[in-house]
Design a protein around this motif. Structure first.
Motif, PDB file in Angstrom:
ATOM      1  N   ILE A 123       0.836  -1.200   0.000  1.00 58.93           N
ATOM      2  CA  ILE A 123       0.000   0.000   0.000  1.00 58.93           C
ATOM      3  C   ILE A 123       0.869   1.248   0.000  1.00 58.93           C
ATOM      4  CG2 ILE A 123      -1.712   1.309   1.309  1.00 58.93           C
ATOM      5  CD1 ILE A 123      -2.831  -1.376   2.297  1.00 58.93           C
ATOM      6  N   HIS A 124       1.921   1.238   0.795  1.00 60.49           N
ATOM      7  CA  HIS A 124       2.838   2.390   0.827  1.00 60.49           C
ATOM      8  C   HIS A 124       3.431   2.638  -0.557  1.00 60.49           C
ATOM      9  CE1 HIS A 124       6.853   4.247   1.283  1.00 60.49           C
ATOM     10  NE2 HIS A 124       6.246   4.986   2.199  1.00 60.49           N
ATOM     11  N   ASP A 125       3.900   1.579  -1.206  1.00 59.19           N
ATOM     12  CA  ASP A 125       4.502   1.723  -2.532  1.00 59.19           C
ATOM     13  C   ASP A 125       3.465   2.184  -3.551  1.00 59.19           C
ATOM     14  OD1 ASP A 125       6.880   0.891  -1.455  1.00 59.19           O
ATOM     15  OD2 ASP A 125       6.755  -1.155  -2.225  1.00 59.19           O
ATOM     16  N   LEU A 126       2.243   1.685  -3.423  1.00 57.39           N
ATOM     17  CA  LEU A 126       1.180   2.077  -4.339  1.00 57.39           C
ATOM     18  C   LEU A 126       0.893   3.567  -4.223  1.00 57.39           C
ATOM     19  CD1 LEU A 126      -1.080   1.380  -6.347  1.00 57.39           C
ATOM     20  CD2 LEU A 126      -2.520   0.748  -4.382  1.00 57.39           C
ATOM     21  N   ILE A 127       0.788   4.055  -3.010  1.00 53.94           N
ATOM     22  CA  ILE A 127       0.521   5.484  -2.795  1.00 53.94           C
ATOM     23  C   ILE A 127       1.677   6.324  -3.333  1.00 53.94           C
ATOM     24  CG2 ILE A 127       0.267   7.266  -1.026  1.00 53.94           C
ATOM     25  CD1 ILE A 127      -1.277   5.204   0.641  1.00 53.94           C
ATOM     26  N   GLN A 128       2.905   5.883  -3.098  1.00 52.19           N
ATOM     27  CA  GLN A 128       4.055   6.618  -3.610  1.00 52.19           C
ATOM     28  C   GLN A 128       4.068   6.647  -5.136  1.00 52.19           C
ATOM     29  OE1 GLN A 128       6.168   8.469  -1.699  1.00 52.19           O
ATOM     30  NE2 GLN A 128       4.669   7.885  -0.139  1.00 52.19           N
ATOM     31  N   ASP A 129       3.657   5.560  -5.765  1.00 50.50           N
ATOM     32  CA  ASP A 129       3.565   5.529  -7.230  1.00 50.50           C
ATOM     33  C   ASP A 129       2.526   6.523  -7.728  1.00 50.50           C
ATOM     34  OD1 ASP A 129       5.508   3.584  -7.425  1.00 50.50           O
ATOM     35  OD2 ASP A 129       4.093   1.920  -7.649  1.00 50.50           O
ATOM     36  N   MET A 130       1.401   6.627  -7.032  1.00 52.76           N
ATOM     37  CA  MET A 130       0.359   7.567  -7.412  1.00 52.76           C
ATOM     38  C   MET A 130       0.847   9.004  -7.280  1.00 52.76           C
ATOM     39  SD  MET A 130      -2.952   5.738  -5.633  1.00 52.76           S
ATOM     40  CE  MET A 130      -3.608   4.190  -6.277  1.00 52.76           C
ATOM     41  N   ILE A 131       1.558   9.282  -6.179  1.00 51.32           N
ATOM     42  CA  ILE A 131       2.093  10.624  -5.956  1.00 51.32           C
ATOM     43  C   ILE A 131       3.106  10.977  -7.045  1.00 51.32           C
ATOM     44  CG2 ILE A 131       3.540  12.001  -4.408  1.00 51.32           C
ATOM     45  CD1 ILE A 131       2.228  10.504  -2.066  1.00 51.32           C
ATOM     46  N   LYS A 132       3.973  10.031  -7.391  1.00 53.35           N
ATOM     47  CA  LYS A 132       4.974  10.276  -8.425  1.00 53.35           C
ATOM     48  C   LYS A 132       4.315  10.478  -9.787  1.00 53.35           C
ATOM     49  CE  LYS A 132       9.242   8.515 -10.465  1.00 53.35           C
ATOM     50  NZ  LYS A 132       8.806   8.805 -11.845  1.00 53.35           N
ATOM     51  N   HIS A 133       3.297   9.691 -10.064  1.00 48.40           N
ATOM     52  CA  HIS A 133       2.582   9.817 -11.339  1.00 48.40           C
ATOM     53  C   HIS A 133       1.996  11.214 -11.472  1.00 48.40           C
ATOM     54  CE1 HIS A 133       0.156   8.709 -14.785  1.00 48.40           C
ATOM     55  NE2 HIS A 133      -0.951   9.014 -14.139  1.00 48.40           N
ATOM     56  N   ARG A 134       1.379  11.704 -10.427  1.00 45.94           N
ATOM     57  CA  ARG A 134       0.829  13.056 -10.444  1.00 45.94           C
ATOM     58  C   ARG A 134       1.930  14.088 -10.628  1.00 45.94           C
ATOM     59  NH1 ARG A 134      -2.141  15.421  -5.159  1.00 45.94           N
ATOM     60  NH2 ARG A 134      -0.033  15.056  -4.345  1.00 45.94           N
ATOM     61  N   SER A 135       3.019  13.924  -9.902  1.00 43.21           N
ATOM     62  CA  SER A 135       4.124  14.876  -9.986  1.00 43.21           C
ATOM     63  C   SER A 135       4.713  14.910 -11.390  1.00 43.21           C
ATOM     64  CB  SER A 135       5.206  14.498  -8.971  1.00 43.21           C
ATOM     65  OG  SER A 135       6.321  15.355  -9.077  1.00 43.21           O
ATOM     66  N   ASP A 136       4.878  13.749 -11.995  1.00 38.33           N
ATOM     67  CA  ASP A 136       5.443  13.678 -13.341  1.00 38.33           C
ATOM     68  C   ASP A 136       4.577  14.416 -14.355  1.00 38.33           C
ATOM     69  OD1 ASP A 136       7.554  12.182 -12.387  1.00 38.33           O
ATOM     70  OD2 ASP A 136       6.777  10.262 -13.095  1.00 38.33           O
ATOM     71  N   ILE A 137       3.257  14.234 -14.257  1.00 32.80           N
ATOM     72  CA  ILE A 137       2.352  14.878 -15.208  1.00 32.80           C
ATOM     73  C   ILE A 137       2.344  16.388 -15.006  1.00 32.80           C
ATOM     74  CG2 ILE A 137      -0.085  15.169 -15.829  1.00 32.80           C
ATOM     75  CD1 ILE A 137      -0.410  12.171 -15.533  1.00 32.80           C
ATOM     76  N   LEU A 138       2.291  16.843 -13.758  1.00 30.18           N
ATOM     77  CA  LEU A 138       2.311  18.277 -13.483  1.00 30.18           C
ATOM     78  C   LEU A 138       3.625  18.905 -13.953  1.00 30.18           C
ATOM     79  CD1 LEU A 138       0.743  18.374  -9.898  1.00 30.18           C
ATOM     80  CD2 LEU A 138      -0.362  19.014 -12.040  1.00 30.18           C
ATOM     81  N   THR A 139       4.736  18.229 -13.672  1.00 31.16           N
ATOM     82  CA  THR A 139       6.044  18.745 -14.076  1.00 31.16           C
ATOM     83  C   THR A 139       6.143  18.861 -15.586  1.00 31.16           C
ATOM     84  OG1 THR A 139       7.104  17.775 -12.122  1.00 31.16           O
ATOM     85  CG2 THR A 139       8.538  18.385 -13.942  1.00 31.16           C
ATOM     86  N   GLN A 140       5.684  17.836 -16.301  1.00 33.26           N
ATOM     87  CA  GLN A 140       5.768  17.857 -17.758  1.00 33.26           C
ATOM     88  C   GLN A 140       4.912  18.968 -18.345  1.00 33.26           C
ATOM     89  OE1 GLN A 140       7.763  16.066 -19.942  1.00 33.26           O
ATOM     90  NE2 GLN A 140       6.925  17.646 -21.292  1.00 33.26           N
ATOM     91  N   ARG A 141       3.717  19.158 -17.797  1.00 31.16           N
ATOM     92  CA  ARG A 141       2.829  20.208 -18.334  1.00 31.16           C
ATOM     93  C   ARG A 141       3.416  21.583 -18.086  1.00 31.16           C
ATOM     94  NH1 ARG A 141       0.973  23.461 -20.600  1.00 31.16           N
ATOM     95  NH2 ARG A 141      -1.175  23.936 -21.253  1.00 31.16           N
ATOM     96  N   LEU A 142       3.976  21.800 -16.911  1.00 31.33           N
ATOM     97  CA  LEU A 142       4.582  23.087 -16.593  1.00 31.33           C
ATOM     98  C   LEU A 142       5.856  23.315 -17.409  1.00 31.33           C
ATOM     99  CD1 LEU A 142       3.970  22.832 -12.774  1.00 31.33           C
ATOM    100  CD2 LEU A 142       3.039  24.639 -14.225  1.00 31.33           C
ATOM    101  N   SER A 143       6.608  22.252 -17.644  1.00 29.32           N
ATOM    102  CA  SER A 143       7.803  22.356 -18.468  1.00 29.32           C
ATOM    103  C   SER A 143       7.437  22.742 -19.904  1.00 29.32           C
ATOM    104  CB  SER A 143       8.561  21.028 -18.456  1.00 29.32           C
ATOM    105  OG  SER A 143       9.717  21.085 -19.276  1.00 29.32           O
ATOM    106  N   THR A 144       6.379  22.141 -20.429  1.00 32.01           N
ATOM    107  CA  THR A 144       5.906  22.489 -21.770  1.00 32.01           C
ATOM    108  C   THR A 144       5.490  23.952 -21.828  1.00 32.01           C
ATOM    109  OG1 THR A 144       5.154  20.224 -22.190  1.00 32.01           O
ATOM    110  CG2 THR A 144       4.182  21.966 -23.536  1.00 32.01           C
ATOM    111  N   ALA A 145       4.820  24.414 -20.793  1.00 32.58           N
ATOM    112  CA  ALA A 145       4.392  25.818 -20.738  1.00 32.58           C
ATOM    113  C   ALA A 145       5.596  26.750 -20.733  1.00 32.58           C
ATOM    114  CB  ALA A 145       3.524  26.047 -19.511  1.00 32.58           C
ATOM    115  N   ARG A 146       6.641  26.382 -20.019  1.00 37.09           N
ATOM    116  CA  ARG A 146       7.849  27.208 -19.992  1.00 37.09           C
ATOM    117  C   ARG A 146       8.510  27.254 -21.369  1.00 37.09           C
ATOM    118  NH1 ARG A 146      12.534  25.456 -15.929  1.00 37.09           N
ATOM    119  NH2 ARG A 146      12.624  23.764 -17.462  1.00 37.09           N
ATOM    120  N   GLN A 147       8.544  26.115 -22.028  1.00 38.58           N
ATOM    121  CA  GLN A 147       9.133  26.055 -23.359  1.00 38.58           C
ATOM    122  C   GLN A 147       8.344  26.905 -24.365  1.00 38.58           C
ATOM    123  OE1 GLN A 147       9.260  21.872 -24.287  1.00 38.58           O
ATOM    124  NE2 GLN A 147      10.709  21.401 -22.645  1.00 38.58           N
ATOM    125  N   LYS A 148       7.045  26.967 -24.169  1.00 37.26           N
ATOM    126  CA  LYS A 148       6.188  27.744 -25.071  1.00 37.26           C
ATOM    127  C   LYS A 148       6.180  29.228 -24.734  1.00 37.26           C
ATOM    128  CE  LYS A 148       2.106  25.992 -25.880  1.00 37.26           C
ATOM    129  NZ  LYS A 148       0.792  25.335 -25.628  1.00 37.26           N
TER     130      LYS A 148
END
Length: 208
Positions: A123-148
């Motif tokens: 369960i701990h690993d599952l929650i950490q995977d969910m948190i990382k998944h969210r972080s990765d998507i937010l980071t990528q979207r913000l990075s794209t915005a910076r590039q644009k």
């Protein structure tokens, strides 16, 4: 007249009911007896179909994330709207979901982090995977915005991703504590003021 065989419980319906029960009461306060009562499936059947309490909880978390967490993140990942509109709508979606009167209040994942003493590794690993998944998507979207050129060139997109993830978590906690949707909307307004967008003046200066 001989009795017919008892109707079998639909595993999908049972899991959905178990998810709602865990979401509302948490891991510690929910026993397998409680799950059996709410779902109508006897404990031997629950263990046979889903495994022990930890395994059932993990399956319930996955169902929740796929149905309630993933759609908002998919919007962040795929939307062509300006980043300010995307991040605002993301936080608003979190607020709307966390305060939906038809569902238990708050976020099941956040509730699992702050409201449970269980320490099962899966369960701990599952929650950490969910948190990382969210972080990765937010980071990528913000990075794209910076590039644009939507964000300032010096914007720290990883820090911003952590910031917006934190705001989403805070919204879920506030909703669970009974904060009204109108107040959550004001919280979102304040949160958005920290997005380092490129101003019209800065954009014009850069085009000279």
């Amino acid at each position: 007249m001989p009795r017919g065989r008892p109707r079998k419980c639909d595993p999908e319906i049972v899991l959905r009911k178990a998810m709602t029960l865990f979401w509302e009461n948490g891991f510690d306060a929910t026993s397998m007896n409680d799950v059996a009562v709410v779902t109508g499936m006897a404990k031997p059947g629950l263990y046979e179909c889903f495994g022990d309490k930890n395994a059932l909880y993990a399956k319930a978390l996955k169902l929740y994330f796929n149905e309630y967490g993933e759609p908002g993140l998919e919007f962040v990942r795929t939307s062509d709207e300006p980043v300010s509109a995307v991040m605002r709508q993301y936080l608003e979606k979190v607020a709307e979901g966390a305060s939906n009167p038809e569902c238990p209040s708050g976020c099941f994942v956040v509730n699992s982090i702050i409201g449970s003493t269980q320490s099962d590794d899966e369960i701990h690993d599952l929650i950490q995977d969910m948190i990382k998944h969210r972080s990765d998507i937010l980071t990528q979207r913000l990075s794209t915005a910076r590039q644009k050129g939507e964000l300032q060139a010096e914007a720290d997109v990883e820090a911003l991703a952590l910031y917006f993830a934190g705001q989403a978590t805070a919204i879920a906690v506030l909703a669970r504590e009974g904060v009204e949707p109108e107040q959550l909307g004001k919280f979102v307004d304040i949160a958005m003021k920290n997005l380092p967008e490129v101003t019209i003046g800065e954009l014009a200066a850069g085009q000279k």
